[in-house]
Design a protein around this motif. Structure first.
Motif, PDB file in Angstrom:
ATOM      1  N   ASP A 786       0.695  -1.246  -0.097  1.00  0.00           N
ATOM      2  CA  ASP A 786       0.079   0.054   0.104  1.00  0.00           C
ATOM      3  C   ASP A 786       0.832   1.250   0.030  1.00  0.00           C
ATOM      4  O   ASP A 786       1.500   1.516   1.005  1.00  0.00           O
ATOM      5  N   GLN A 787       0.938   1.899  -1.276  1.00  0.00           N
ATOM      6  CA  GLN A 787       1.707   3.137  -1.187  1.00  0.00           C
ATOM      7  C   GLN A 787       1.348   4.313  -0.095  1.00  0.00           C
ATOM      8  O   GLN A 787       2.208   5.195  -0.071  1.00  0.00           O
ATOM      9  N   ARG A 788       0.397   4.123   0.272  1.00  0.00           N
ATOM     10  CA  ARG A 788      -0.287   5.041   1.337  1.00  0.00           C
ATOM     11  C   ARG A 788       0.231   4.862   2.671  1.00  0.00           C
ATOM     12  O   ARG A 788       0.203   5.782   3.811  1.00  0.00           O
ATOM     13  N   LEU A 789       0.996   3.649   3.152  1.00  0.00           N
ATOM     14  CA  LEU A 789       1.447   3.234   4.465  1.00  0.00           C
ATOM     15  C   LEU A 789       2.345   4.193   4.829  1.00  0.00           C
ATOM     16  O   LEU A 789       2.194   4.608   6.251  1.00  0.00           O
ATOM     17  N   PHE A 790       3.537   4.512   4.131  1.00  0.00           N
ATOM     18  CA  PHE A 790       4.628   5.219   4.728  1.00  0.00           C
ATOM     19  C   PHE A 790       4.153   6.658   4.989  1.00  0.00           C
ATOM     20  O   PHE A 790       4.677   7.264   5.760  1.00  0.00           O
TER      21      PHE A 790
END
Length: 943
Positions: A786-790
């Motif tokens: 998920d690219q939104r995690l960081f």
């Protein structure tokens, strides 16, 4: 002049035309004295008085802060702050706006208190200057016309008076915008001073807002029913304690009909639906004001501010709504005058409700004849399609049953009037089992005569249990002699209709399905098949003693099949069957359920823990003969009779469920069956729905616990692992059940963010007293991709002011195998914030030491299985110690998981392991326990 002395005087600068307040002192630096002079501008107000703006606004701030200590009520404190600002700054109006719901801005406090209300607005439509707010700057509106043109929606919402200056001061909690403070026409020209003063006070205001929200939430929990949102009995008690009624009041007492029966027949999920439906009907008529849930199936509604006629009209409207919506409420009401006690009104309303309920049951009894014929006397509503067809068209019940039997000759049908003791049986049932007619009087007894002797008592007990416990279903497997005298295995199932008013059974409909004559012994393992073992299981359970079933599955056996071939795999299964029977004794009954799932009915008084260990040892020894080494060769579960199933089929079904749960935790000695694994005996689909509901309802039912981790040499705490727990309707569901479902549905992404938020907030609370404490949490592969995690993780750290060095992310071996690029990028980004990484459960997979050293982690957590291996021989202990030494050579520390005994701790200390996590020191702790442990024990420091 000496150091530490200050001299002040005023000075008028003719060139600048301004007055200043000068302060002089001297300071010593490196043996030399220096003169320090500070000049503060003085202003002349409209009365010709000279004042110091900086000190004035400082006094305003101090006065406002002092006001907050004058009350323990945060809402009152907010009002006092606005009062102080309004009076000291000479404003005409001050408003506090908050985003209390997503994208909704509400005016929550104003000065003066009787001022104009602004109501609420949609944040996204108001064109608020968020760029300016994020720079922590205020919006100053001194010229209204340009403001009206640039931000028409915001201008309309604020509606400032013509010519007034308006300030909007942003309110932030960290980086999270909480709302803004609006000040109209402050009596100062220095808008900057006003803005800066309010900026300082914004931290106090936000703190009071959060205190208020927390207290409101606590009050909501104390005085509201969590299922419906109605007030609860505590709230009613508080209302009653106020004394006699101050004005004429009406009371409505409501009871949900047949709720207990619905819970028994359809489960508590359906019962909860009826309760929520009833509350919805009440709120449609009353609104949410003064509705109390005072029992499991009872509501009390208090109607104030109505005349008697209006009250009775409300009761009539409620009864009409109940009929219209098919609700199962019975209603009673009472009207009382001022001075009367609420308890007396409640008692009268309850009495009338019970009279209405008796009328309801009488009406049901009068409809009995029609219900038995399939035709309801419905005064309201519509007939079902089948009812409508039977009423208007020709219908032959016997022919219909025969047509169904034609599709499956091995299925037999019967139905009957229980009170008249007359039954109809299908033609194939009559022919197969030697009945003389399709109409059979006393069918239950006649069938009992045909039941195989070994199963007859089980059949009798099941019939008695069904009648005594008012069960709505019948489910039994037994053998019945056919007309040729051969016992035939059949599965009997049926439904029973009960008369609610008399409590008697009135109608039965069911079927019997014959089993195919499969072999009783499995030719691969030599164990019994389920059908072959059915008789022995039945006889053991019929004795009435407590029975323990061990159910297990072979892990990784598909890999063995592929690697060694089908013939060798079958030979292994044969050897396993022989060794189990030889080593564990003939009193245990061994059954191959299907595929790789097995069932063992243990001898009486057998210890399931000891039996599980012996089974694991036997499977391991059979594998090792062929050079096969698997750390967890099998996963084992336990079901118990009658605790986990009152019928054989229910026990078998639950055995399948617990095997699935055990496969998720193969390191455990065994997993005991729990009703929560069924989601209150509902399907996995319902668990999915309940998890979705929990996530949608602000993660209701989820919580985190912490298992402390200690230094291996001293046993002092250095950190802890955050673990997820979930309760469904106050029943704890094992992580092995709900976490795989979260991952399958993709909900782990949302839940994982919630865990991160909770972990960071927990860390924020701990750090002031334990600045070196480190919390770890797990991240699944779905979160990594998920690219939104960081960005979310980075924002959480920034908002809470938590350093990355105090957090550790735990990964599994499979993540590093399946997501090398994504994982590498994620690790690099997180390490840029100071976070560290751990490899979890090393030893449960197949990675060697060389592969281990390639993982981009700072800590390696050895699985419980390796702890078990250490105690078996000095050679294995030396091997694990050398593995730890190699990790140290590559700058990786080691934590040993699952340490449960002092003997294991003593061994681990010989290996130079760094950390330990296990039940010997601490089990997973609720947060209150965790805080107490930190307070009592303190935190160890690394030597």
């Amino acid at each position: 002049m000496e150091e530490g002395q200050f001299y002040e005087w005023s000075y008028y600068n003719k060139l600048l035309g301004k007055s200043y307040l000068l302060t002089d002192t001297v300071v010593e630096y490196e043996g030399r004295l220096y003169r320090l002079e500070i000049a503060e501008g003085l202003e002349t107000d409209s009365d010709g008085q000279i004042r110091n703006s900086i000190r004035y606004f400082e006094s305003v701030i101090n006065t406002c802060m002092v006001q907050t200590y004058a009350t323990t009520d945060p809402s009152e404190a907010l009002g006092l702050i606005l009062d102080c600002l309004g009076e000291r700054l000479g404003c005409t109006r001050i408003d506090l706006y908050e985003e209390r719901e997503p994208d909704r801005l509400f005016q929550t406090c104003r000065w003066p208190a009787n001022g104009t209300e602004s109501g609420e607005g949609v944040v996204s439509a108001l064109e608020l200057p968020f760029q300016l707010f994020r720079e922590h700057r205020s919006l100053v509106v001194s010229d209204q016309e340009p403001f009206r043109q640039e931000r028409p929606e915001l201008f309309t919402f604020l509606a400032p008076k013509e010519g007034d200056m308006t300030l909007l001061v942003p309110l932030f909690r960290g980086e999270e915008w909480k709302g803004c403070l609006r000040l109209d026409a402050p009596g100062f020209q220095e808008a900057g001073y006003v803005s800066e003063s309010c900026k300082v006070l914004s931290y106090v205001i936000v703190s009071q807002m959060e205190r208020r929200d927390m207290m409101e939430h606590l009050r909501e929990l104390r005085y509201h029913d969590q299922l419906t949102g109605a007030f609860n009995r505590y709230a009613l008690d508080e209302y009653v304690q106020k004394g006699a009624l101050a004005e004429p009041t009406g009371v409505i007492y409501c009871d949900i009909n047949n709720l207990k029966r619905m819970n028994d027949q359809k489960g508590h999920g359906y019962g909860d639906h009826l309760i929520r439906q009833s509350y919805k009907v009440l709120t449609d008529i009353q609104g949410k004001k003064k509705i109390y849930r005072i029992g499991g199936d009872e509501f009390l509604v208090i109607c104030e501010g109505l005349g008697e006629e209006a009250f009775h009209q409300r009761v009539e409207a409620l009864n009409a709504s109940i009929m219209e919506k098919g609700c199962t409420l019975t209603v009673g009401s009472a009207w009382g005058g001022a001075g009367e006690e609420v308890a007396a009104l409640q008692e009268r309303a309850e009495t009338q409700m019970h009279q209405e309920k008796r009328t309801f049951y009488d009406r049901q009894a009068n409809e009995q004849v029609y219900r038995m014929a399939g035709l309801h006397m419905k005064e309201q509503g519509i007939l079902t399609p089948l009812e409508n067809y039977i009423r208007t068209c020709y219908f032959d019940v016997e022919l219909s049953l025969q047509s169904i039997a034609m599709a499956n000759p091995g299925t037999y049908f019967c139905c009957g009037d229980i009170q008249k003791n007359m039954y109809f049986i299908s033609e194939n049932l009559k022919e197969e089992f030697g009945f003389s007619d399709n109409l059979v009087s006393n069918f239950i007894s006649e069938l009992q005569k045909r039941i195989y002797e070994g199963d007859r008592q089980l059949y009798i007990d099941d019939i008695h249990s069904m009648l005594e416990r008012h069960k709505a279903t019948h489910d039994l497997r037994c053998r019945i002699y056919n007309k040729s005298g051969e016992p035939v295995w059949v599965h009997c199932r049926g439904l029973v209709k009960w008369d609610e008013s008399s409590g008697k059974p009135v109608f039965f409909a069911g079927n019997m399905t014959g089993f195919k004559r499969d072999a009783e012994v499995d030719n691969v393992t030599g164990m019994l098949t389920l059908s072959g073992a059915f008789r022995q299981i039945t006889e053991r359970c019929r004795e009435g003693h407590y029975q323990v079933f061990l159910c297990f599955t072979l892990t990784n056996f598909t890999d063995i099949n592929q690697a060694y071939g089908h013939v060798t795999a079958n030979q292994i299964l044969w050897e396993l069957g022989c060794e189990l029977k030889r080593q564990m004794g003939m009193e245990d009954i061994f059954i191959r359920m299907d595929g790789l799932r097995f069932l063992v009915l243990l001898a009486r008084n057998a210890d399931p823990g000891e039996a599980a260990r012996r089974i694991r040892q036997i499977v391991t020894s059979v594998y090792e003969r062929r050079g096969i080494r698997i750390i967890y060769p099998c996963a084992i579960g336990v079901v118990r009779y009658p605790k986990d199933g009152s019928s054989i089929q229910e026990l078998i079904d639950n055995a399948v469920v617990v095997i699935r749960a055990a496969k998720e935790e193969p390191e455990r000695e065994y997993v005991a069956f729990s009703r929560s694994m069924l989601g209150s005996r509902q399907s996995a689909n319902e668990i999915n729905l309940r998890l979705n509901a929990s996530v949608s309802n602000h993660f209701k039912g989820f919580r985190i616990v912490v298992q402390p981790q200690v230094y291996a040499d001293s046993g002092k705490i250095y950190g802890g692992e955050v673990l997820l727990r979930w309760e469904d309707d106050q029943v704890a569901v094992p992580p092995s059940v709900f976490i795989p479902i979260l991952e399958q549905m993709g909900l782990i992404v949302s839940v994982g963010k919630w865990i991160i938020q909770q972990t960071v907030q927990l860390c924020k609370r701990i750090l002031p007293d334990h600045p070196d404490f480190k919390l770890s949490f797990n991240v699944s592969y779905l979160q990594v991709i998920d690219q939104r995690l960081f960005p979310f993780l980075r924002r959480m750290l920034a908002e809470n002011g938590v350093p990355g060095k105090n957090l550790m992310i735990e990964l599994t071996e499979s993540q590093s195998d399946t997501l090398p690029k994504q994982l590498e990028q994620f690790v690099e980004q997180c390490k840029g914030l100071g976070l560290s990484f751990a490899l979890d459960d090393f030893g449960s997979g197949y990675s060697g030491v060389q592969r281990l050293l390639q993982y981009p982690v700072d800590l390696v957590k050895f699985d419980r299985a390796l702890v078990n291996e250490m105690s078996t021989s000095q050679q294995k202990l030396d091997f694990i110690a050398s593995t730890i030494h190699t990790c140290h050579e590559f700058k990786k520390k080691v934590c040993m998981e699952g340490v449960e005994r002092k003997e294991e701790w003593d061994l681990i200390r010989k290996t130079e392991c760094d950390f330990i996590q296990g039940y010997y020191f601490y089990h997973p702790l609720e947060l209150d326990e965790f805080y107490q442990v930190l307070e009592e024990k303190g935190k160890g420091t690394e030597g």
